[in-house]
Design an enzyme around this catalytic site. Structure first.
Site, PDB file in Angstrom:
ATOM      1  N   HIS A 336       4.713 -33.173  86.024  1.00 34.33           N
ATOM      2  CA  HIS A 336       3.629 -32.206  86.117  1.00 34.33           C
ATOM      3  C   HIS A 336       2.259 -32.836  85.981  1.00 34.33           C
ATOM      4  O   HIS A 336       1.283 -32.265  86.463  1.00 34.33           O
ATOM      5  CB  HIS A 336       3.803 -31.110  85.071  1.00 34.33           C
ATOM      6  CG  HIS A 336       4.851 -30.108  85.440  1.00 34.33           C
ATOM      7  ND1 HIS A 336       6.185 -30.315  85.219  1.00 34.33           N
ATOM      8  CD2 HIS A 336       4.754 -28.893  86.050  1.00 34.33           C
ATOM      9  CE1 HIS A 336       6.879 -29.268  85.663  1.00 34.33           C
ATOM     10  NE2 HIS A 336       6.035 -28.396  86.177  1.00 34.33           N
ATOM     11  N   GLY A 337       2.183 -33.961  85.322  1.00 37.49           N
ATOM     12  CA  GLY A 337       0.860 -34.573  85.211  1.00 37.49           C
ATOM     13  C   GLY A 337       0.868 -35.847  84.415  1.00 37.49           C
ATOM     14  O   GLY A 337       1.683 -36.028  83.507  1.00 37.49           O
TER      15      GLY A 337
END
Lengths: 495, 383
Positions: A336-337
């Protein structure tokens, strides 16, 4: 290019639909003298080619230079798939699989994670290694995982390699799901790449799904996003405003992401593809485990099938199983990041899943309590997830973990803030209807009611007519919002 | 039957969608939005893009601006936003009893801007007003929200703090309080500005503070402007609001006044030089050409690009001059102050620089009035 934009809805999509159906029909007719089979093959080839070209245009609209990276990825995976398919021994199959994994994850690593590692290396060592500062290619996490599912499934013998580069390219770049999912596995669309049908009913269902998704995105998600933006810029927060932000973000990310998935699935249907569902009313879950069976299902199943099970899953010793669980959720967070708050978010879920496993009494609590506990964990998790939004000035020195900690402190009354103030009450009053509609929409109530009415003899026709009115209204109202110029980028674009 | 309805629905929605798309592709581009009072984006060419604004962004803007029935769709959004979603404001605009206003708030940025602008006033005072012994006055015009927010429940700036900051930072000026004198009815419903026909009482209060005379209300005649007036908020709010009437006030004194503006000097080839001078061809008090422009309010004295305009009163009983530092609120009220002055010079510090004033103005013991609206003070940098 965003789905929820005038250029997409009124320029790109009509153009691709006209070309897709008209040109393929003409090509099919031109090949008819050579026989039905050849005519059909030619028509399908044309459809795939049109999808590929338009999808590259779609991708290049936002990322002109990274189209070449996309083309490179297509070539690389296609060749690796061919090599795996043609390899005579398991060893060589494995070699080509490893090549595809290493190359693709290296590209992903360089563009998405290099600066994260450099930054942490600098902090640990006190050195000052220069950051690469590469712009993140949109959707790179999505299409990398899609392509990896292809080479892995070819390696496993689940699906033969695709010899037609146009068909493969169409699969990788398919614009309905290219930049925001669902993560469509090759095995799920392999047959449809070779042969697909179009019916008026499918078109109707696809359009309906697309418009519902558009409505979820523009009318609900983008509206709530405005409230979140106002919150972040407010000079007068309060404890209640923080909770409005936390709950608002839960609803915003759900309607934003599920709305986009609906649009992708709807568009897929129009073009003859059946994509898997990506959401199943996740906020109805009674446990964190159930939540992840309902939220971003394509990602969860990808990690399950390509990471968790190959590591041994839960059919190993306890310590190894703990390790497997943490690896999967660490990677889920990282997917996700490239930031510690995302990793912590993933690890939070690992911890909760293990707690649920080791304390089976949780599963015996009344369902109201279990729902509340699940929503509470998810809410806290999303506050962590969205900590970056506090960096309104775009500072390089911003620490998302500190921001998340501050958000949580303020939510629970430790930030020295009043419980409520005039600003908070104003925005609560202003966004109350949107929030209530969103909360109801996050449950299956509306869908179940619509299905019951549709199937009833008394209201079936009226429901069908209402369905048309709703579709037309959604098209017009969403167009009105787009014309009025609210910029509405999709949240998951950064992945 | 249900399937038939579904198929017909699909056809109808596709027809609607493709019709809009066809019109979007084929209709000729419009140059200006009358409702929004701005030029509309035109079709960009590939070379128009820059790093900050690539071609794709320019094209996106073009498609939004040129979408068919744009004003109707904006109205639809506004109506849906207010009445279906029950939201309190649309892009920070709200309506109460037909009056539209922008919801202002005095956050950190606005307070900083206010203080910076008050510093500009202090610069003007220290450099031009005090050395020449001019008497100075300040009148702050509250925005419409001041008269709306309590009833409507919307957010508003801390007006008490705003007015006290003005008093604190301008102790050298006589403060003229307009808040109790004005009501919501004194403003246009769809515009930021006040109605000139309701301003005689304001002119009287200012004149009283300055110990000067103004023409009483009964000596004015009201000229109804035939063209219906849609204010600036009409386009911003995008709601189906009725047009308004605009009036110009006339009196014998006012009708004999002339207006000249500071303009660039042209060389013998007609090209602009870096020198400026007052125009030699004076205009009447009302610029009637502006009634056909995007903003009819500009028919009252509007700034030119250099921000300095001068009203000359041939019937003045004194040789006194008044200098009004103002924003657009000053356009409609300044003509009502001319009776006792030979010259009323209007300076708009949004365009003119306070550093250059000495080149074009003389302050020989004149009266100086600072007349600004709360919105400009909080949101617009003055020079």
């Amino acid at each position: 290019m965003l789905f929820s934009s005038i250029p997409f809805l009124y320029y790109f999509l009509p153009a691709v639909i006209i070309c897709y159906f008209l040109i393929s029909k003409l090509v099919g007719l031109a090949f008819k003298p050579m026989g039905e089979e050849k005519s059909y093959r030619a028509s399908i080839f044309t459809k795939n080619l049109i999808l590929l070209l338009f999808s590259l245009l779609f991708y290049g609209w936002g990322e002109p230079l990274y189209v070449f990276l996309m083309i490179g990825s297509i070539l690389m995976f296609w060749l690796c798939g061919l090599a795996i398919g043609m390899a005579q021994t398991k060893r060589w199959k494995r070699v080509w699989l490893i090549v595809s994994i290493v190359l693709s994850l290296s590209v992903l690593g360089v563009f998405k994670y290099a600066d994260f590692f450099i930054d942490n290396f600098n902090k640990l060592t006190g050195l000052n290694v220069t950051l690469l500062k590469l712009a993140l290619p949109i959707g790179i996490s999505f299409y990398t995982f899609q392509c990896l599912s292809y080479t892995i499934d070819v390696y496993r013998g689940n699906v033969p390699s695709q010899k037609d580069i146009v068909a493969f390219g169409a699969y990788v770049t398919l614009f309905p799901q290219l930049i925001a999912g669902p993560i469509v596995r090759y095995i799920d669309v392999a047959r449809e790449l070779e042969s697909r049908t179009h019916t008026l009913e499918k078109t109707y269902l696809g359009m309906r799904r697309f418009l519902i998704g558009l409505g979820k995105k523009i009318i609900i998600a983008d509206n709530i996003a405005l409230m979140l933006s106002i919150f972040r810029q407010s000079a007068e927060p309060s404890v209640l405003f923080y909770w409005m932000y936390a709950i608002g973000f839960m609803l915003n990310i759900y309607f934003d992401f599920s709305g986009y998935s609906d649009m992708a699935i709807g568009l897929g249907k129009i073009f003859g593809f059946n994509f898997i569902e990506n959401f199943n009313y996740p906020y109805m879950s009674k446990s964190v485990a159930e939540f992840w069976r309902r939220w971003h299902m394509s990602l969860g199943s990808w990690f399950r099938d390509y990471v968790y099970i190959p590591l041994g899953g839960n059919r190993v010793k306890k310590l190894r199983w703990l390790f497997n669980t943490f690896v999967v959720w660490f990677l889920t967070g990282m997917w996700h990041g490239a930031s510690w708050n995302f990793i912590l978010w993933g690890v939070l879920y690992a911890v909760c899943l293990l707690i649920e496993k080791f304390i089976p009494a949780i599963g015996k609590l009344p369902s109201v309590l279990r729902r509340f506990y699940t929503l509470f964990v998810v809410c806290i998790g999303f506050v962590l997830f969205n900590a970056d939004s506090a960096n309104i000035d775009g500072l390089r020195s911003f620490n998302p973990l500190n921001a998340a900690w501050n958000d949580l402190r303020c939510m629970f009354g430790f930030g020295g803030l009043p419980f409520v103030n005039a600003t908070t009450l104003y925005y609560l009053r202003s966004y109350l209807v949107v929030l209530v509609v969103a909360i109801i929409g996050a449950t299956p109530l509306m869908k179940n009611t619509a299905n019951r009415l549709s199937e009833s003899k008394r209201f079936g026709t009226a429901t069908a007519v209402f369905g048309f009115v709703l579709m037309a209204a959604l098209l017009l109202i969403c167009t009105a919002y787009m014309v009025d110029g609210s910029f509405s980028p999709f949240l998951y674009f950064r992945f | 039957m249900k399937k038939k309805i579904q198929i017909i629905s699909a056809f109808l929605v596709i027809a609607l969608w493709f019709s809009l798309a066809c019109v979007a592709w084929l209709q000729p581009a419009k140059k200006i939005s009358a409702a929004e009072r701005r030029p509309l984006a035109q079709m960009p060419s590939f070379g128009d893009g820059t790093e900050d604004k690539p071609f794709t962004d320019l094209f996106d803007k073009y498609t939004q601006d040129q979408f068919p029935l744009r004003d109707t769709f904006r109205q639809l959004k506004s109506l849906f936003h207010f009445y279906t979603m029950q939201q309190m404001d649309n892009n920070n605009y709200y309506v109460l009893d037909g009056y539209v206003t922008k919801m202002l708030q005095m956050g950190k940025n606005q307070e900083t801007q206010l203080l910076l602008n008050l510093d500009v006033f202090n610069t003007v005072y220290n450099k031009y007003v005090r050395p020449f012994g001019c008497k100075s006055y300040v009148a702050i015009v509250p925005d419409k929200g001041y008269y709306m927010y309590e009833e409507s429940g919307h957010l508003a700036p801390d007006y008490e703090k705003l007015f006290s900051l003005v008093k604190e930072k301008m102790p050298w000026a006589t403060h003229i309080d307009l808040t109790e004198l004005l009501t919501l009815d004194d403003f246009y419903k769809t515009d930021t500005h006040w109605r000139q026909e309701n301003l005689v009482k304001v002119a009287e209060k200012i004149a009283e503070a300055m110990r000067m005379q103004v023409t009483p209300l009964e000596e004015y005649t009201m000229e109804l402007i035939e063209k219906p007036f849609y204010g600036v908020y009409y386009g911003h709010a995008a709601l189906p609001l009725p047009a308004e009437k605009m009036y110009h006030l006339h009196s014998q004194i006012l009708d004999e006044c002339t207006v000249d503006k500071l303009e660039p000097v042209l060389d013998e080839n007609g090209k602009m030089t870096l020198e400026f001078a007052w125009s030699t061809t004076p205009s009447p008090i009302y610029d009637l050409k502006q009634l056909d422009s995007e903003d009819m309010y500009n028919s009252f004295i509007s700034p030119n690009t250099l921000g300095m305009v001068r009203i000359k009163n041939p019937n003045a009983t004194t040789g006194k001059s008044l200098i009004v530092f103002r924003d657009s609120f000053g356009s409609s009220i300044s003509p009502l102050l001319v009776e006792s002055y030979a010259t009323v010079t209007l300076v708009d510090l949004r365009y003119a620089s306070s550093e250059d004033l000495g080149r074009y103005l003389t302050f020989r013991g004149d009266d100086v009035l600072f007349l600004f609206g709360t919105q400009v003070l909080m949101e617009t940098p003055l020079n």
